[in-house]
Design an enzyme around this catalytic site. Sequence first.
Site, PDB file in Angstrom:
ATOM      1  N   ASN A  10       0.859  -1.188   0.000  1.00  0.00           N
ATOM      2  CA  ASN A  10       0.000   0.000   0.000  1.00  0.00           C
ATOM      3  C   ASN A  10       0.896   1.239   0.000  1.00  0.00           C
ATOM      4  O   ASN A  10       1.519   1.551   1.009  1.00  0.00           O
ATOM      5  CB  ASN A  10      -0.891  -0.035   1.254  1.00  0.00           C
ATOM      6  CG  ASN A  10      -1.730   1.222   1.401  1.00  0.00           C
ATOM      7  OD1 ASN A  10      -1.798   2.051   0.482  1.00  0.00           O
ATOM      8  ND2 ASN A  10      -2.374   1.377   2.554  1.00  0.00           N
ATOM      9  N   LYS A  12       0.006   4.292  -0.157  1.00  0.00           N
ATOM     10  CA  LYS A  12      -0.637   5.478   0.460  1.00  0.00           C
ATOM     11  C   LYS A  12      -0.424   6.690  -0.460  1.00  0.00           C
ATOM     12  O   LYS A  12      -0.477   6.527  -1.676  1.00  0.00           O
ATOM     13  CB  LYS A  12      -0.086   5.690   1.868  1.00  0.00           C
ATOM     14  CG  LYS A  12      -0.164   4.391   2.687  1.00  0.00           C
ATOM     15  CD  LYS A  12       0.114   4.556   4.138  1.00  0.00           C
ATOM     16  CE  LYS A  12      -0.041   3.209   4.835  1.00  0.00           C
ATOM     17  NZ  LYS A  12       0.118   3.267   6.277  1.00  0.00           N
ATOM     18  N   HIS A 104      -9.387   1.024   5.204  1.00  0.00           N
ATOM     19  CA  HIS A 104      -8.073   1.207   5.837  1.00  0.00           C
ATOM     20  C   HIS A 104      -8.225   2.124   7.051  1.00  0.00           C
ATOM     21  O   HIS A 104      -9.040   3.048   7.037  1.00  0.00           O
ATOM     22  CB  HIS A 104      -7.087   1.810   4.829  1.00  0.00           C
ATOM     23  CG  HIS A 104      -5.681   1.783   5.345  1.00  0.00           C
ATOM     24  ND1 HIS A 104      -5.199   2.742   6.201  1.00  0.00           N
ATOM     25  CD2 HIS A 104      -4.682   0.889   5.171  1.00  0.00           C
ATOM     26  CE1 HIS A 104      -3.944   2.433   6.516  1.00  0.00           C
ATOM     27  NE2 HIS A 104      -3.603   1.317   5.906  1.00  0.00           N
ATOM     28  N   GLU A 106      -6.564   4.526   8.070  1.00  0.00           N
ATOM     29  CA  GLU A 106      -6.418   5.964   7.779  1.00  0.00           C
ATOM     30  C   GLU A 106      -7.708   6.523   7.177  1.00  0.00           C
ATOM     31  O   GLU A 106      -8.059   7.672   7.435  1.00  0.00           O
ATOM     32  CB  GLU A 106      -5.204   6.182   6.857  1.00  0.00           C
ATOM     33  CG  GLU A 106      -3.909   6.026   7.645  1.00  0.00           C
ATOM     34  CD  GLU A 106      -2.743   5.449   6.867  1.00  0.00           C
ATOM     35  OE1 GLU A 106      -2.752   5.483   5.624  1.00  0.00           O
ATOM     36  OE2 GLU A 106      -1.808   4.933   7.526  1.00  0.00           O
ATOM     37  N   GLU A 176      -4.823  -5.039  10.595  1.00  0.00           N
ATOM     38  CA  GLU A 176      -3.813  -3.999  10.775  1.00  0.00           C
ATOM     39  C   GLU A 176      -4.081  -3.263  12.082  1.00  0.00           C
ATOM     40  O   GLU A 176      -4.916  -2.345  12.119  1.00  0.00           O
ATOM     41  CB  GLU A 176      -3.886  -2.982   9.632  1.00  0.00           C
ATOM     42  CG  GLU A 176      -3.557  -3.541   8.279  1.00  0.00           C
ATOM     43  CD  GLU A 176      -2.974  -2.460   7.354  1.00  0.00           C
ATOM     44  OE1 GLU A 176      -1.893  -2.683   6.819  1.00  0.00           O
ATOM     45  OE2 GLU A 176      -3.590  -1.393   7.208  1.00  0.00           O
ATOM     46  N   GLY A 182       3.061   2.271  10.663  1.00  0.00           N
ATOM     47  CA  GLY A 182       4.024   3.365  10.510  1.00  0.00           C
ATOM     48  C   GLY A 182       4.791   3.687  11.779  1.00  0.00           C
ATOM     49  O   GLY A 182       5.438   4.732  11.863  1.00  0.00           O
ATOM     50  N   SER A 222       3.957  -2.129  10.073  1.00  0.00           N
ATOM     51  CA  SER A 222       5.416  -2.153  10.224  1.00  0.00           C
ATOM     52  C   SER A 222       6.057  -3.473   9.789  1.00  0.00           C
ATOM     53  O   SER A 222       7.041  -3.913  10.388  1.00  0.00           O
ATOM     54  CB  SER A 222       5.815  -1.792  11.669  1.00  0.00           C
ATOM     55  OG  SER A 222       5.417  -0.470  11.971  1.00  0.00           O
TER      56      SER A 222
HETATM   57  P1  13P Z   1       3.426   0.414   7.483  1.00  0.00           P
HETATM   58  O1  13P Z   1       3.921  -0.881   6.893  1.00  0.00           O
HETATM   59  O2  13P Z   1       4.156   1.612   6.962  1.00  0.00           O
HETATM   60  O3  13P Z   1       3.360   0.337   8.975  1.00  0.00           O
HETATM   61  O4  13P Z   1       1.914   0.610   6.970  1.00  0.00           O
HETATM   62  C1  13P Z   1       1.012  -0.423   7.127  1.00  0.00           C
HETATM   63  C2  13P Z   1      -0.233  -0.093   6.409  1.00  0.00           C
HETATM   64  O5  13P Z   1      -1.012   0.744   6.832  1.00  0.00           O
HETATM   65  C3  13P Z   1      -0.497  -0.794   5.143  1.00  0.00           C
HETATM   66  O6  13P Z   1      -1.801  -0.595   4.723  1.00  0.00           O
END
Ligand code: 13P
Length: 263
Positions: A10, A12, A104, A106, A176, A182, A222
Amino acid sequence: MEQRILLAGNWKMHKGPKEALSFLGDLDKALELEKTITEAIVSKKIELALFPPFISIPTFCDFNHKMIKWGGQNAHWEEKGAFTGEVSIPMLLELGCSYVILGHSERRHIFGETDEMVSKKLTAALDHGLSPVLCVGETLDERNGGKALSVIRRQLLSALEGVDSTKAAQIVVAYEPVWAIGTGRTASDADAQEACNFVRGLFVERCGQNIASGIRVLYGGSVSPKNAAGLLRQPDIDGALIGGASLSVESYIGIIKEALSVL
Ligand code: 13P
């Protein structure tokens, strides 16, 4: 049937069309040198999918790399209409998308997406034959309050509201935990396994054992070349949803190699 490991990246809000093209060129060169990876993809043991920003999806479509699938990071539930800034599922299909990420954290926490909106999107994706990657996961407060599994249960069952069991087979779920995204703080292998096993159990309840055992459940938060093998070795973890580490060819290939080591 042996489960394929899905390694989904992803991106983003990273990489416009130019950077996406350069990444695809570099990934193509790297795959040329890594025959064990391409063999695993051809024999369907490993599947690669990347989720660039909408504006870079045409780059993937034009490049049309046979070893890489792609998808959208979100979509609206309506096919068309007065929804400024939104993109529909038929539009993603027109650009060769195989998947769409839905719900997601976010989208839920920054943009206020509700369980109900996620459910409408999920139903629309399934109706159009686009496989959803449905994200679920608890915040740190929810985990500390002992509510992780009840949050996952609520998010998953509300998303599945009204979904026909036979169509549910197309769903990929990504667990997740919000506190792991992150942050460099991954869930332990055991905690990730517990949550992914719980997700599969909910599918058994909702859709029966047959569908549930075929559903792919990914872990996200992560994931890196350092922790991927331990996570992918867990019986209920069928892949990873990778954020930051999917932005460089080196770390993405590093994770793919770790996946090969657990096959
Ligand atoms: P990270 O791998 O940067 O922690 O992000 C995970 C994520 O939100 C994937 O959708």
